[in-house]
Design an enzyme around this catalytic site. Structure first.
Site, PDB file in Angstrom:
ATOM      1  CG  HIS A 240      -1.886   1.004   1.383  1.00 59.45           C
ATOM      2  ND1 HIS A 240      -1.611   2.284   1.807  1.00 59.45           N
ATOM      3  CD2 HIS A 240      -3.215   0.986   1.134  1.00 59.45           C
ATOM      4  CE1 HIS A 240      -2.723   2.994   1.815  1.00 59.45           C
ATOM      5  NE2 HIS A 240      -3.709   2.227   1.405  1.00 59.45           N
TER       6      HIS A 240
ATOM      7  CE  LYS B 105      -7.181  -0.035   6.317  1.00 53.87           C
ATOM      8  NZ  LYS B 105      -8.025   0.480   5.245  1.00 53.87           N
TER       9      LYS B 105
ATOM     10  CB  CYS C 232      -3.730   3.349  -1.581  1.00 52.87           C
ATOM     11  SG  CYS C 232      -4.992   4.569  -1.254  1.00 52.87           S
TER      12      CYS C 232
ATOM     13  CD  GLN D  80      -6.890  -4.294   4.395  1.00 51.90           C
ATOM     14  OE1 GLN D  80      -7.795  -4.907   4.961  1.00 51.90           O
ATOM     15  NE2 GLN D  80      -7.089  -3.138   3.794  1.00 51.90           N
TER      16      GLN D  80
ATOM     17  CG  ASP E 296       0.609  -2.279   6.083  1.00 50.45           C
ATOM     18  OD1 ASP E 296      -0.291  -2.326   6.953  1.00 50.45           O
ATOM     19  OD2 ASP E 296       0.461  -1.727   4.980  1.00 50.45           O
TER      20      ASP E 296
HETATM   21  N1  C6P Z   1      -6.323   0.461   2.758  1.00 53.19           N
HETATM   22  C1  C6P Z   1      -8.215   0.062   1.288  1.00 53.19           C
HETATM   23  O1  C6P Z   1      -9.332   0.316   0.865  1.00 53.19           O
HETATM   24  P1  C6P Z   1      -5.021   3.881   6.939  1.00 53.19           P
HETATM   25  O2  C6P Z   1      -5.570   4.674   5.803  1.00 53.19           O
HETATM   26  O3  C6P Z   1      -3.786   4.515   7.515  1.00 53.19           O
HETATM   27  O4  C6P Z   1      -6.030   3.514   7.953  1.00 53.19           O
HETATM   28  O5  C6P Z   1      -4.559   2.474   6.328  1.00 53.19           O
HETATM   29  C2  C6P Z   1      -3.574   2.469   5.345  1.00 53.19           C
HETATM   30  C3  C6P Z   1      -3.339   1.093   4.829  1.00 53.19           C
HETATM   31  C4  C6P Z   1      -2.110   0.505   5.040  1.00 53.19           C
HETATM   32  N2  C6P Z   1      -1.846  -0.727   4.627  1.00 53.19           N
HETATM   33  C5  C6P Z   1      -2.757  -1.475   3.993  1.00 53.19           C
HETATM   34  C6  C6P Z   1      -2.403  -2.876   3.571  1.00 53.19           C
HETATM   35  C7  C6P Z   1      -4.020  -0.941   3.746  1.00 53.19           C
HETATM   36  O6  C6P Z   1      -4.931  -1.689   3.108  1.00 53.19           O
HETATM   37  C8  C6P Z   1      -4.324   0.372   4.156  1.00 53.19           C
HETATM   38  C9  C6P Z   1      -5.641   0.997   3.854  1.00 53.19           C
HETATM   39  C10 C6P Z   1      -7.660   0.894   2.435  1.00 53.19           C
HETATM   40  O7  C6P Z   1      -7.535  -0.853   0.828  1.00 53.19           O
HETATM   41  C11 C6P Z   1      -7.762   2.364   2.152  1.00 53.19           C
HETATM   42  S1  C6P Z   1      -6.734   2.871   0.806  1.00 53.19           S
END
Ligand code: C6P
Length: 415
Positions: free
Chosen positions: A131, A234, A372, A211, A208
Site C-alpha cells: 500500500h 478497519k 492506493c 489488513q 503492515d
Molecule cells: N487500505 C483500502 O481500501 P489507513 O488509511 O492509515 O487507515 O490504512 C492504510 C493502509 C495501510 N496498509 C494497507 C495494507 C491498507 O490496506 C491500508 C488501507 C484501504 O484498501 C484504504 S486505501
C-alpha cells in the site's frame, strides 16, 4: 442467517449482525450489502457506546489532570493500551503507541528510525504489492538519506515465497518492510519466516498489519518482527485511532517523531529531554475516546473469537471466488486460498468505476480504483479493479447479491 450455518462454523453471524445498526439501513431502496470492509468496517454498538461513554461520563485530558475525571480518563486510556497489547500478544504494553492510523505508524518508523539511521547505499527491502503507506514514506526517507529501495519478487499469482527475500538480502540491507496481507491480492505473506531471515542479517523488520489484525489471530512475539502497524477503523473500532507496536528496546533507541506536550521529561529554552516510551511518541493530547473505542472493538473481536471469525471469512472468500469465477468475463487477481478476506476482480467490458456505480444502485457497496497500490496495478496491467472485501457480519446471501448484481451489470453494459 446464511453464512452462520452454511459452512458449519461457530460464528453466530445473526447475533453479530444485530450489533451493527447501520446494517439495517437501505440504500437506493435496497438492503445495504456492505462489502467494502478493507476500506473501513462498520462499528458495533459496543464501540459506539464506549466512545460516547468517555464524553458522557469522564471526559478529561490524560496524564495531566489531578482530579477524578482526569484520573478516570487516564485509567481508561492506559487500560485500552493494555487490552490492545494483549490482543496482539505483546507482553509489554509500553510497546503500544497510539497514533491516528496505520499510515502514521509506518511513517513514524520510516522517519524516526529510518531518517536517523540509514546511510547512503543502505538498502530498504519492500514488496511490489505495498500500500502507498508502506512505500511512499520509504521512498521519501531513501531520497533524504541516499538509501536504495529493493523489491522482493512475487510469483505470477502474487504469492510471496520467503526465498524471494534471499534474492535481495545483502550486506547493506537495513530494513525489510512488508504487508502481512495485501489489500489488493489478498496475499498472506510468511511473516515469521521473512522476519527470521531478515534478522539473520541484522535488518529491522516492519509489518503492515492493517489488513491482517482485523481478520487473523496475530501474535507479535510469534511473528518475531520489530514493528507492526494497524488501524482501528478497519477492525470495528473508531476512525482516527491506530497503533504502532514496537519492540520496546527498538522504541527506546529511537528519537521522537513529533515534539510538544506529553513527549518530554524536561524542557529548557535551548533543549529538551524525552519522556519514557510510549509517551515520547504520543505528542499532544491523544485520542482518548478513540483508544477506548478501540479497546471495545478488541473486546468485541475476542468475544466473537478470532479463530471462528477467520474460518467464517475464509469460507466466505472461497465461496465468493467460486461464484465470481463462474461469471463469464470475470478475472480474479491474487493467489488461491489461504488468502485474505477479499476478492479483487475485473469484469471484461465494464470499467470498475461503472461497475461499482451500478452495484451501488442495488445497495451493494464495493470499492473500485487503484486501492492506493498504483505500482501493483501497473504490474497487473490494469488502471483499476473492483474489490469485494468481507467482515465477520457478511453472509453467503450477500455474496449471492453481489454476483446477481454483477450479472445484471454485464447485461446493462452488453458485456
Ligand atoms: N487500505 C483500502 O481500501 P489507513 O488509511 O492509515 O487507515 O490504512 C492504510 C493502509 C495501510 N496498509 C494497507 C495494507 C491498507 O490496506 C491500508 C488501507 C484501504 O484498501 C484504504 S486505501
Amino acid at each position: 442467517m446464511a453464512g452462520s450455518t452454511a459452512h458449519g462454523e461457530a460464528l453466530d453471524v445473526s447475533s453479530l449482525r444485530a450489533r451493527f445498526p447501520i446494517l439495517e439501513r437501505r440504500v437506493h431502496g435496497r438492503p445495504l450489502v456492505y462489502l467494502d470492509n478493507a476500506a473501513t468496517t462498520q462499528k458495533p454498538v459496543e464501540v459506539l457506546e464506549a466512545e460516547q461513554g468517555v464524553y458522557l461520563r469522564y471526559n478529561a485530558n490524560v496524564h495531566r489532570a489531578i482530579h477524578a475525571l482526569g484520573e478516570e480518563a487516564t485509567a481508561a486510556y492506559e487500560g485500552a493500551r493494555a487490552q490492545v497489547a494483549a490482543f496482539i500478544g505483546a507482553r509489554d504494553p509500553r510497546g503500544i503507541v497510539f497514533l491516528r492510523n496505520a499510515t502514521e505508524a509506518l511513517n513514524l518508523v520510516a522517519w524516526a528510525w529510518g531518517r536517523r539511521r540509514l546511510r547512503a547505499g543502505d538498502e530498504i527491502v519492500l514488496t511490489p504489492m505495498e500500500h502507498h503507506s508502506n512505500l511512499v514514506p520509504w521512498q521519501m526517507v531513501a531520497r533524504e538519506t541516499g538509501a536504495r529501495l529493493r523489491f522482493m519478487a512475487l510469483d505470477e499469482r502474487g504469492a510471496l515465497d520467503p526465498d524471494a527475500l534471499d534474492a535481495v538480502l545483502g550486506p547493506r540491507t537495513r530494513v525489510v518492510a512488508f504487508t502481512h496481507c495485501s489489500n489488493v491480492l489478498g496475499t498472506i505473506t510468511p511473516v515469521a519466516e521473512l522476519c527470521r531471515r531478515a534478522r539473520a542479517v541484522g535488518a529491522l523488520t516492519v509489518v503492515d498489519a492493517a489488513q491482517s489484525v482485523p481478520h487473523l489471530p496475530v501474535d507479535v512475539e510469534a511473528l518475531g518482527c520489530d514493528f507492526l502497524a494497524f488501524s482501528g477503523h478497519k477492525m470495528y473500532g473508531p476512525m482516527g485511532i491506530g497503533v504502532l507496536w514496537g519492540q520496546p528496546r527498538r522504541l527506546e533507541e529511537m528519537d521522537p517523531f513529533l515534539g510538544g506536550g506529553e513527549m518530554i521529561l524536561r524542557v529548557e529554552l535551548e533543549e529538551a529531554t524525552w519522556n519514557a516510551i510510549p509517551y515520547k511518541f504520543e505528542a499532544g493530547t491523544p485520542n482518548v475516546p478513540g483508544a477506548v473505542g478501540l479497546a471495545a472493538a478488541v473486546a468485541f473481536l475476542r468475544a466473537a473469537g478470532m479463530e471462528a471469525l477467520a474460518a467464517h471469512e475464509a469460507a466466505l472468500t472461497t465461496y465468493a471466488m467460486e461464484r465470481l469465477g463462474t461469471i463469464p468475463g470475470v478475472t480474479i487477481y491474487g493467489p488461491p486460498a489461504p488468502r485474505g478476506a477479499l476478492v479483487t476482480f475485473n469484469v471484461e467490458g465494464v470499467h470498475p468505476h461503472d461497475l461499482a456505480q451500478v452495484l451501488d444502485q442495488e445497495g451493494v457497496a464495493i470499492r473500485a480504483g487503484h486501492h492506493c497500490a498504483q505500482p501493483l496495478m501497473r504490474r497487473l496491467g490494469v488502471v483499476a479493479t473492483a474489490r469485494a472485501s468481507f467482515a465477520l457480519y457478511n453472509t453467503t446471501a450477500e455474496v449471492d447479491a453481489l454476483c446477481g448484481a454483477i450479472e445484471r451489470a454485464r447485461e446493462f453494459f452488453h458485456a
